[in-house]
Design an enzyme around this catalytic site. Structure first.
Site, PDB file in Angstrom:
ATOM      1  N   GLU A   1      29.679 -13.781  35.612  1.00  0.00           N
ATOM      2  CA  GLU A   1      29.589 -12.356  35.971  1.00  0.00           C
ATOM      3  C   GLU A   1      30.536 -11.894  37.076  1.00  0.00           C
ATOM      4  O   GLU A   1      30.382 -10.786  37.579  1.00  0.00           O
ATOM      5  CB  GLU A   1      28.127 -11.966  36.308  1.00  0.00           C
ATOM      6  CG  GLU A   1      27.207 -12.140  35.104  1.00  0.00           C
ATOM      7  CD  GLU A   1      25.734 -11.750  35.341  1.00  0.00           C
ATOM      8  OE1 GLU A   1      25.374 -11.465  36.490  1.00  0.00           O
ATOM      9  OE2 GLU A   1      24.965 -11.736  34.358  1.00  0.00           O
TER      10      GLU A   1
ATOM     11  N   GLU B   1      23.600 -13.552  27.332  1.00  0.00           N
ATOM     12  CA  GLU B   1      22.447 -13.414  28.236  1.00  0.00           C
ATOM     13  C   GLU B   1      21.664 -12.162  27.887  1.00  0.00           C
ATOM     14  O   GLU B   1      22.255 -11.088  27.734  1.00  0.00           O
ATOM     15  CB  GLU B   1      22.880 -13.269  29.712  1.00  0.00           C
ATOM     16  CG  GLU B   1      23.181 -14.541  30.442  1.00  0.00           C
ATOM     17  CD  GLU B   1      23.254 -14.328  31.954  1.00  0.00           C
ATOM     18  OE1 GLU B   1      22.597 -13.412  32.483  1.00  0.00           O
ATOM     19  OE2 GLU B   1      23.993 -15.096  32.603  1.00  0.00           O
TER      20      GLU B   1
END
Ligand SMILES: *[C@@H]1O[C@H](CO)[C@@H](O)[C@H](O)[C@H]1NC(C)=O
Ligand SMILES: *[C@@H]1O[C@H](CO)[C@@H](O)[C@H](O)[C@H]1NC(C)=O
Ligand SMILES: *[C@@H]1O[C@H](CO)[C@@H](O)[C@H](O)[C@H]1NC(C)=O
Ligand SMILES: *[C@@H]1O[C@H](CO)[C@@H](O)[C@H](O)[C@H]1NC(C)=O
Ligand SMILES: *[C@@H]1O[C@H](CO)[C@@H](O)[C@H](O)[C@H]1NC(C)=O
Ligand SMILES: *[C@@H]1O[C@H](CO)[C@@H](O)[C@H](O)[C@H]1NC(C)=O
Ligand SMILES: *[C@@H]1O[C@H](CO)[C@@H](O)[C@H](O)[C@H]1NC(C)=O
Length: 791
Positions: free
Chosen positions: A385, A478
């Site tokens: 991320e 995710e």
């Protein structure tokens, strides 16, 4: 077909390396001396002095010697903050034999001396990691390297991005802050003489095969077996056998396909293993314990076997944890679990001073060389991320400074990480637009773009039963929803006053802001919230309802991805991966996991076993029309029909059954197989309304043999269902019972089926115990809960 992964080369490389370090004596004892075992351990001012096991860590030693309680008990993560703020010294005294000292080289290996005759004293001083991180931060005065600290709700430590250690050890939104210190892997002396390269004999691998294309290939779970070849290498000196090693060698190819897609802007994003497109089904892996010395082989085997038992074929080793131990990857090789391996950087910017870069470079070289011969690892990914954090400005970086951060980003990830292994795909981040991000200078304008790469998606306030809220992504790496673990998991780390949803304990264990409220909010869309007047029952019912909510939410989302694999809708689709967040837990607390700390399956994990089946019927509504898709991961084509059975909530005799025509379902595809407006279906069925009926469905082949599991579709929220009765479960079922949950407390093991929709009068469920037990013990602890029992 090329031999996979340069494994062959790598294995040889390793062995050649060993060959240069040939020991002129044959026995192991004479050349390595293990320094594992009991060491001395003392705090900086000497006020605490104890014996400590190596490998191990300070926290484990303090607990084992009775200086502290279980660090996971109640609020101890906060009570024991002092441990990581102190400096600690490990000490051992060891003798080195004359024989060992006679060798030209003696290495002290911390997987890193001068030794003298008689007693040698080895002191290893460890500076507080919290202090170290904070000092590094102070030294970096030129500009901020955010985030500075974790959110308060995590009760963690600051500046973890300044220290190369498990990033989640300073706290995470599912885990406690335990910044560990210790000698966490083997310590030993290795002594050897440096010789000329000696004669090596090995059976040439290829002369096992007539042709290379006869090599038996390694396949992911569900797509074939995981055969290996043994490579034996022997070294001789003066006719004496001085080296004899064996290695497993596997063959497979892996490609990450990013190419134009007909009818859709952007690029595809899927993996081809041995030339076959493979849909990745699985989850995300986090560290299995705050204290890695307590992650035993049994813990790893149990968790990875649980992944395979739920029909998973892939796990992402997430970038905020640890590069897992060798055994983890060996088990993945053996079980056919594909590993998406992140490098250990997560949710932060990182410094790029020379000293930092040098240690990262060394880290990458060591880890890649250690791991690259594992066929299970199919991709390296730079970080978790961090591209998204820069692109969508998580850290409020002023626009004029952004280029500095992007420069640091490019210095750190693509530049360092790309060099060590060209044999498998590399991605710079997750989520990322992949090739498109690279085009845009490694940081895409929108790394969440569903037309490219992978995405992460979380939404807690939207109704998860509405599949329209999910992005139709190429690859979902995710997504997830929280739930609480079961009471038997919480009980050992809590006391009576903790057992309510509003207790300080319940708030303390929740590290995600407003997480406990979000779970109830999501559950309340479709379920009555537990309202027993008996406090303990209300608490355990609430734990149950959070698991029901999570299981149903993740099911809905995963099935949406499964049925999107062959379609392009409004320019989006061809989804080829569903890895939900997260497989396992680091402690006993609410989180997104499907397996509780200790290995007990949550309801979600039982659901995963169904929604990751090789053949799966998926049902959903679009504009009040019921659609059923057949999803197949098989190699061969099937002819299938959908069989839909309508039940009234009030009893167990089916109201009616409908069957579709047989339809060709090619291997590796998702095909619509049944379509009928709900109103038409209900009218045709007679005495049914959305509120009084529900349906189950399954697929069957031309011989009427069921293929895949039975699935269900609710026509209303269970809280509105009419006729749903409180079942008299232990004796007899008289009406449909949703989410029937069997629990045997802390007897380890799993049921053959659980959390199921009960539409028959009786059902046989077996319990696979992970330790010896008895019918009497199981009966004593067995509880059965279904939806109607909690309000
Ligand atoms: C730990 O060591 C550092 C560096 O020597 C020192 O500054 C600090 O005061 C020590 N901490 C304690 C608790 O002694
Ligand atoms: C090594 O550690 C022990 C125990 O803390 C201490 O007594 C000794 O002075 C240390 N030796 C050195 C060289 O630091
Ligand atoms: C909960 O924590 C607060 C703040 O620490 C404290 O004042 C309160 O007494 C605690 N309540 C219980 C029931 O322990
Ligand atoms: C569903 O209804 C919406 C709004 O009426 C419409 O835009 C959409 O095209 C419909 N979808 C299908 C699959 O019929
Ligand atoms: C459950 O059903 C049995 C047999 O039908 C009956 O004897 C028993 O009283 C029932 N129990 C409850 C709690 O309703
Ligand atoms: C279970 O159900 C089946 C079919 O409905 C029936 O034949 C069987 O007798 C039942 N078994 C028990 C123990 O009630
Ligand atoms: C619990 O909620 C149900 C459904 O709203 C209601 O029928 C029941 O009376 C409630 N029970 C209590 C004890 O409040």
């Amino acid at each position: 077909m090329t031999p996979c992964g340069n494994n062959f080369i790598c294995v040889l490389g390793v062995l050649l390396c060993v060959c240069f370090r040939v020991f002129s004596s044959v026995t192991e004892q004479q050349r390595t001396v293990s320094l594992n075992g009991k060491w001395g351990l003392s705090s900086s001012d000497g006020s605490l002095s104890l014996t400590a096991q190596v490998p191990g860590c300070v926290h484990s030693a303090l607990q084992q010697q009775g200086y502290i309680q279980d660090p996971y008990f109640r609020f101890n993560d906060v009570s024991y903050q002092w441990i990581a703020l102190d400096n600690w010294t490990y000490t051992t005294v060891f003798a080195v034999s004359a024989q060992l000292r006679a060798r030209q080289k003696v290495l002290l290996v911390f997987d890193a001396s001068n030794e003298r005759d008689g007693d040698n004293v080895l002191n290893v001083s460890l500076l507080s990691p919290v202090l170290y991180a904070s000092e590094q931060r102070k030294a970096h005065s030129a500009y901020r390297v955010p985030p500075e600290c974790p959110p308060d709700v995590q009760k963690g430590e600051c500046h973890v991005n300044f220290i190369r250690k498990e990033q989640s050890s300073f706290s995470w939104d599912w885990g406690p802050s335990f910044p560990t210190m210790g000698l966490w892997k083997d310590v030993r002396l290795e002594a050897f003489d440096i010789l000329q390269l000696v004669q090596i004999s090995s059976v040439p691998l290829y002369s096992m095969f007539h042709q290379l294309d006869q090599v038996k290939l390694w396949w992911p779970n569900g797509h074939g077996d995981q055969p290996f070849y043994l490579l034996t290498l022997r070294g001789f000196q003066d006719g004496l056998l001085i080296l004899n090693t064996e290695s497993k060698v596997y063959f497979r190819t892996v490609e990450l396909v990013q190419e134009p897609v007909v009818g859709s802007p952007g690029l595809s994003f899927y993996f081809r293993i041995n030339g076959k497109p493979v849909f990745l089904k699985g989850s995300n892996w986090i560290p299995a314990h705050s204290f890695q010395d307590q992650v035993t082989p049994a813990v790893l085997k149990n968790l990875l076997q649980s992944a395979v038992d739920a029909n998973m074929n892939a796990l992402r080793v997430w970038g905020g944890g640890v590069y897992e131990q060798d055994l983890f990857y060996s088990i993945c090789d053996e079980l056919g679990i594909m590993v998406w391996q992140d490098f250990m950087f997560a949710c932060a910017t990182y410094p790029t001073e020379d000293r930092f870069i040098q240690t990262v470079r060394e880290e990458v070289v060591q880890q890649v060389r250690r791991l690259k011969s594992h066929p299970s690892i199919i991709i390296w990914s730079g970080n978790n991320e961090n591209e998204a954090a820069l692109a969508t400005d998580w850290f409020n970086i002023p626009a004029p400074q952004k280029s500095t951060y992007i420069k640091d980003y490019v210095t750190l990830y693509p530049n360092i990480l790309l060099q060590e292994d060209q044999s498998r795909p590399f991605l710079v981040s997750s989520p990322t637009n992949g090739a498109e991000s690279e085009q845009e200078g490694w940081v895409a304008a929108n790394p969440y773009d569903p037309h490219y790469g992978d995405t992460h998606f979380y939404s807690y306030i939207l109704d998860c039963w509405d599949w329209r809220t999910f992005p139709r992504t190429r690859f979902a790496s995710e997504y997830g929803f929280q739930s609480w673990p079961s009471f038997s998991t919480l009980q050992p780390v809590s006391v009576n006053e903790d057992w309510s949803y509003n207790s300080n304990f319940s708030s303390h264990r929740q590290h995600h802001e407003a997480g406990n409220q979000e779970m109830l909010l999501q559950a309340a869309f479709h379920f009555h919230l537990p309202n027993s007047t008996e406090p303990l029952k209300r608490f355990t019912d609430t734990l149950y309802i959070t698991q029901v909510m999570q299981a149903q939410c993740v099911k809905t989302q995963t099935e949406f991805y499964q049925r999107s694999r062959s379609e392009i809708i409004e320019g989006k689709g061809r989804t080829m991966g569903a890895l939900y967040w997260q497989l396992n837990d680091i402690w006993q607390a609410p989180s997104w996991s499907s397996v509780e700390f200790g290995g007990k399956w949550k309801m979600l994990h039982y659901f995963a076993q169904s929604f990751f089946s090789a053949v799966l019927p998926v049902g959903f509504e679009d504009n009040n029309t019921l659609l059923i898709y057949a999803v197949s991961d098989l190699n061969q084509d099937l002819k299938l029909r959908a069989v839909v059975t309508v039940y009234s909530w009030a009893d167990l005799d089916p109201v009616c059954t409908l069957k579709s025509d047989l339809i060709l379902v090619p291997g590796g595809s998702a095909v619509p197989i049944f379509k009928e407006p709900v109103a038409t279906l209900l009218v045709g069925c007679g005495r049914c309304t959305r509120l009084t009926c529900l349906l189950t469905f399954h697929l069957e082949d031309p011989s009427s043999v069921q293929q895949g599991p039975t699935n269900h579709h609710f026509l209303c929220s269970p809280k509105e269902a009419q006729g749903l009765q409180r079942p008299n479960i232990t004796v007899s079922f008289t009406s449909v019972a949703p989410f029937v949950w069997l629990d045997v407390g802390n007897i380890p093991g799993r049921f053959s089926s659980n959390g199921f929709l009960m539409v028959s009068r009786n059902m046989t469920v077996s319990f696979n115990a992970w330790r010896p037990t008895s019918v009497a013990e199981l009966s004593k602890y067995l509880t059965i809960t279904s939806l109607r029992d909690v309000y």
